[in-house]
Design a protein around this motif. Structure first.
Motif, short mmCIF file in Angstrom:
data_model
loop_
_atom_site.label_atom_id
_atom_site.label_comp_id
_atom_site.label_asym_id
_atom_site.label_seq_id
_atom_site.Cartn_x
_atom_site.Cartn_y
_atom_site.Cartn_z
N HIS A 172 57.17 31.01 177.53
CA HIS A 172 57.99 29.85 177.21
C HIS A 172 59.36 30.27 176.69
CE1 HIS A 172 54.85 26.87 177.81
NE2 HIS A 172 54.02 27.64 177.11
N ALA A 173 60.32 29.41 176.92
CA ALA A 173 61.68 29.62 176.42
C ALA A 173 61.81 29.10 174.99
CB ALA A 173 62.68 28.91 177.33
N SER A 174 62.93 29.42 174.35
CA SER A 174 63.24 28.93 173.01
C SER A 174 64.70 28.50 172.95
CB SER A 174 63.00 30.03 171.95
OG SER A 174 61.64 30.37 171.86
N MET A 175 65.03 27.69 171.95
CA MET A 175 66.42 27.32 171.68
C MET A 175 66.75 27.74 170.26
SD MET A 175 69.31 26.03 172.64
CE MET A 175 69.17 24.88 174.01
N GLN A 176 67.65 28.72 170.13
CA GLN A 176 68.10 29.15 168.81
C GLN A 176 69.09 28.13 168.24
OE1 GLN A 176 65.72 31.35 168.76
NE2 GLN A 176 66.85 33.16 168.08
N PHE A 177 69.20 28.11 166.91
CA PHE A 177 70.15 27.20 166.27
C PHE A 177 70.74 27.86 165.04
CE2 PHE A 177 65.87 26.23 164.75
CZ PHE A 177 66.01 26.17 163.38
N PHE A 178 71.93 27.38 164.66
CA PHE A 178 72.67 27.96 163.54
C PHE A 178 72.65 26.99 162.35
CE2 PHE A 178 74.40 30.13 167.17
CZ PHE A 178 74.63 31.42 166.73
N LEU A 179 72.25 27.51 161.21
CA LEU A 179 72.34 26.78 159.94
C LEU A 179 73.41 27.43 159.08
CD1 LEU A 179 68.54 26.34 159.24
CD2 LEU A 179 70.17 24.47 159.56
N GLN A 180 74.30 26.60 158.52
CA GLN A 180 75.36 27.10 157.65
C GLN A 180 75.29 26.42 156.29
OE1 GLN A 180 78.93 26.49 159.99
NE2 GLN A 180 78.62 28.36 161.16
N LEU B 97 72.95 21.80 160.19
CA LEU B 97 72.81 22.33 161.54
C LEU B 97 74.19 22.40 162.17
CD1 LEU B 97 71.11 23.21 163.99
CD2 LEU B 97 70.80 20.80 164.54
N ALA B 98 74.72 23.61 162.31
CA ALA B 98 76.09 23.78 162.80
C ALA B 98 76.16 23.70 164.32
CB ALA B 98 76.65 25.12 162.33
N ASP B 99 75.15 24.24 165.00
CA ASP B 99 75.20 24.27 166.46
C ASP B 99 73.89 24.84 166.98
OD1 ASP B 99 76.21 23.96 169.01
OD2 ASP B 99 77.89 25.34 168.76
N THR B 100 73.69 24.67 168.28
CA THR B 100 72.63 25.39 168.97
C THR B 100 73.27 26.42 169.88
OG1 THR B 100 72.59 23.74 170.74
CG2 THR B 100 71.02 23.46 168.93
N TRP C 263 65.84 19.37 181.66
CA TRP C 263 64.89 18.95 180.64
C TRP C 263 64.83 19.99 179.51
CZ3 TRP C 263 61.81 15.47 178.38
CH2 TRP C 263 60.81 15.93 177.53
N GLY C 264 64.77 21.26 179.88
CA GLY C 264 64.62 22.31 178.88
C GLY C 264 65.78 22.35 177.90
N GLU C 265 67.00 22.20 178.40
CA GLU C 265 68.16 22.24 177.50
C GLU C 265 68.16 21.03 176.56
OE1 GLU C 265 69.94 24.82 177.32
OE2 GLU C 265 69.96 25.80 179.28
N LEU C 266 67.86 19.86 177.11
CA LEU C 266 67.82 18.65 176.27
C LEU C 266 66.70 18.74 175.24
CD1 LEU C 266 68.33 16.00 179.09
CD2 LEU C 266 69.97 16.57 177.29
N GLU C 267 65.52 19.14 175.70
CA GLU C 267 64.38 19.26 174.79
C GLU C 267 64.61 20.36 173.77
OE1 GLU C 267 60.26 18.62 173.46
OE2 GLU C 267 62.01 17.47 174.10
N GLY C 268 65.26 21.43 174.18
CA GLY C 268 65.52 22.52 173.25
C GLY C 268 66.39 22.08 172.09
N ARG C 269 67.42 21.30 172.37
CA ARG C 269 68.27 20.82 171.29
C ARG C 269 67.54 19.83 170.38
NH1 ARG C 269 72.14 21.76 175.38
NH2 ARG C 269 72.02 19.67 176.29
N ARG C 270 66.66 19.02 170.99
CA ARG C 270 65.87 18.10 170.16
C ARG C 270 64.96 18.88 169.21
NH1 ARG C 270 61.08 15.95 169.36
NH2 ARG C 270 60.06 17.20 170.97
N LEU C 271 64.30 19.91 169.74
CA LEU C 271 63.40 20.70 168.92
C LEU C 271 64.16 21.48 167.85
CD1 LEU C 271 61.00 22.10 171.67
CD2 LEU C 271 60.52 20.27 170.02
N VAL D 288 70.41 32.18 161.70
CA VAL D 288 69.94 31.72 163.01
C VAL D 288 68.48 31.32 162.89
CG1 VAL D 288 69.42 32.42 165.39
CG2 VAL D 288 71.55 33.15 164.32
N GLY D 289 68.15 30.15 163.40
CA GLY D 289 66.77 29.69 163.41
C GLY D 289 66.11 30.03 164.73
N ALA D 290 64.99 30.74 164.66
CA ALA D 290 64.18 31.07 165.84
C ALA D 290 62.81 30.43 165.63
CB ALA D 290 64.07 32.58 166.00
N MET D 291 62.72 29.14 165.93
CA MET D 291 61.52 28.38 165.54
C MET D 291 61.06 27.40 166.61
SD MET D 291 62.58 27.45 161.60
CE MET D 291 61.16 26.34 161.44
N THR D 292 61.54 27.53 167.84
CA THR D 292 61.21 26.51 168.83
C THR D 292 60.45 27.11 170.01
OG1 THR D 292 63.29 26.79 170.04
CG2 THR D 292 63.27 25.18 168.25
#
Length: 442
Positions: free
Chosen positions: A198-206, A300-303, A272-280, A248-252
């Motif tokens: 499965h893929a993941s979507m990383q995100f940035f917390l500041q 949440l600064a960005d994905t 679907w994956g990009e949209l769902e990744g940002r939601r998650l 960086v959050g690695a949790m999806t």
């Protein structure tokens, strides 16, 4: 069905070696080929290089290290070591940081992006072409099922000015999804949904309170177990970027609605994956702010620019690396890369499983796994090399991908110089060339 008329394409560029894809493997291939004396064109669909280093913002470089005599040594040396040490020298990388039974390098994604810029622009024989999506290939020679070997003549690019061709003597597929090999008609494997990662979507917390956060991130799995049954993973990591207050959050874990892994080579699934990744990512960030000490005032600064994709198409090569090759620490006469990262599986449910090598253990990857079966002038490196799903679980991470690219680029330069097919490259000469460039082959 819609038919389009045949057309002649402008040859936009030509080189000894054409590298498709500018991620870790493509960077390794292009730089190695240029340093070995070949003219190189590096094709990249985005406006920057780095792939999972940058577009997916992984946050950690995995697969760099192996346990030595009480300390960590580079197992992915050569260009991968050069990249890591350059980041560290700039204050934008820190490692080795112990992780389970291995170790990783923490890094700043922005710094990796600019380092890639510097590396490619300082090689006189290397021309990077951005905003150039490989969408087809021109092939001559063997027809499907016939004798002999096929030869790639050109990669076809989708650009803002229409379709353009790039010709070359040797081609290296570092697209991650085996795009060039697929369009050339090479045999590729996607694998059934139950055997794909499965893929993941990383995100940035500041605006994180770093001092407090470092005491809380170690309890992330425990906190998810207590409060996070709704999250897509039952674990993960919050990774400092070395910039004050940023993690960086690695949790999806991104899945299709039916629970199958997203196949990003299919546009609707990719969408679907990009949209769902940002939601998650948004869901996970909200959890972190509420439950993890030090993150209460964070935002949440960005994905990442794109999903972090672990597995799609891969080529079928002259040798298919197996899962037992990894676990049994295989050795090969034509070895061009050594790897020590565990088999890391993001497959079933919400959990991640690991199969670790013995302390100090490593396996080798042969040149045969980079040679695309049935083609005289096409190589593949990175996560689309010739490997079983169980082997890819270790080889796919960034450091071995860059090392595989370096090996493919060096081989491509030899092929272009001598006018020989991939199968005729002298493995001993290739290994000697790689060793001179600092690669560790075992």
């Amino acid at each position: 069905m819609v038919s389009t008329p045949a057309r002649d394409l402008e040859v936009y560029a030509s080189a000894d070696v054409v590298v498709a894809g500018g991620g870790p493997a493509g960077l390794g291939a292009a730089i190695a080929a240029a340093r070995a004396g070949a003219s190189v064109v590096l094709l990249e669909r985005y406006g920057f290089l780095g792939g999972n280093f940058t577009a997916a913002s992984v946050g950690t470089v995995c697969g760099l290290y192996v346990r030595g005599d009480g300390d960590w040594d580079y197992v992915a040396a050569g260009l991968a070591k050069e990249f890591a040490e350059s980041l560290k020298a700039a204050g934008a990388g820190h490692g080795p940081i112990p992780f389970k039974e291995s170790a990783v390098l923490l890094y700043v994604p922005w710094a990796a992006k600019r380092l890639a810029d510097h590396l490619v622009t300082h090689e006189e024989r290397l021309e990077p072409l951005f905003h150039s999506l490989v969408c087809d290939a021109v092939v001559e020679g063997r027809v499907e099922g016939g004798p002999g070997e096929a030869e790639v003549r050109a990669a076809v690019l989708a650009t803002k000015r229409g379709l353009r061709a790039v010709t070359g003597k040797v081609f290296v597929d570092c697209t991650g999804d085996a795009d060039l090999a697929h369009f050339a008609g090479a045999e590729t494997v996607l694998g059934p949904p139950g055997l794909r990662q499965h893929a993941s979507m990383q995100f940035f917390l500041q605006n994180v309170d770093g001092a407090e956060a470092f005491g809380g991130i170690g309890r992330l799995t425990e906190l998810i177990e207590e409060h996070g049954a709704h999250l897509s993973r039952d674990g993960g990591a919050l990774i400092p970027t070395l910039r004050p207050g940023e993690f960086v959050g690695a949790m999806t874990r991104v899945k299709n609605p039916d629970g199958s892994p997203v196949d990003v080579t299919e546009p609707r699934q990719a969408t679907w994956g990009e949209l769902e990744g940002r939601r998650l990512a948004e869901e996970a960030a909200a959890f972190v702010r509420e439950h993890v000490p030090g993150f209460g005032e964070a935002f949440l600064a960005d994905t990442a620019v794109q999903l972090g994709v672990r597995e799609t198409r891969r080529v079928v090569g002259d040798y298919v690396l197996t899962g037992s090759d990894v676990t049994n620490q295989a050795r090969f006469d034509d070895a061009v890369v050594a790897g020590a990262w565990p088999q890391e599986f993001h497959v079933e449910g919400r959990s991640t499983s690991y199969v670790f090598l013995p302390e100090g253990g490593y396996y080798q990857i042969p040149f045969g796994s980079l040679r695309v079966r049935g083609f005289r002038n096409l190589l593949a490196a990175g996560r689309c090399l010739s490997a079983e799903h169980e082997a890819l679980a270790s080889t796919r991470v960034m450091a071995p991908s860059m090392a595989l690219g370096q090996a493919a680029g060096a081989a491509a330069a030899v092929m272009a110089r001598d006018g020989v097919a991939a199968s005729d490259v002298d493995a001993a000469e290739l290994r000697e060339l790689l060793a001179k460039e600092g690669a560790f082959l075992g």
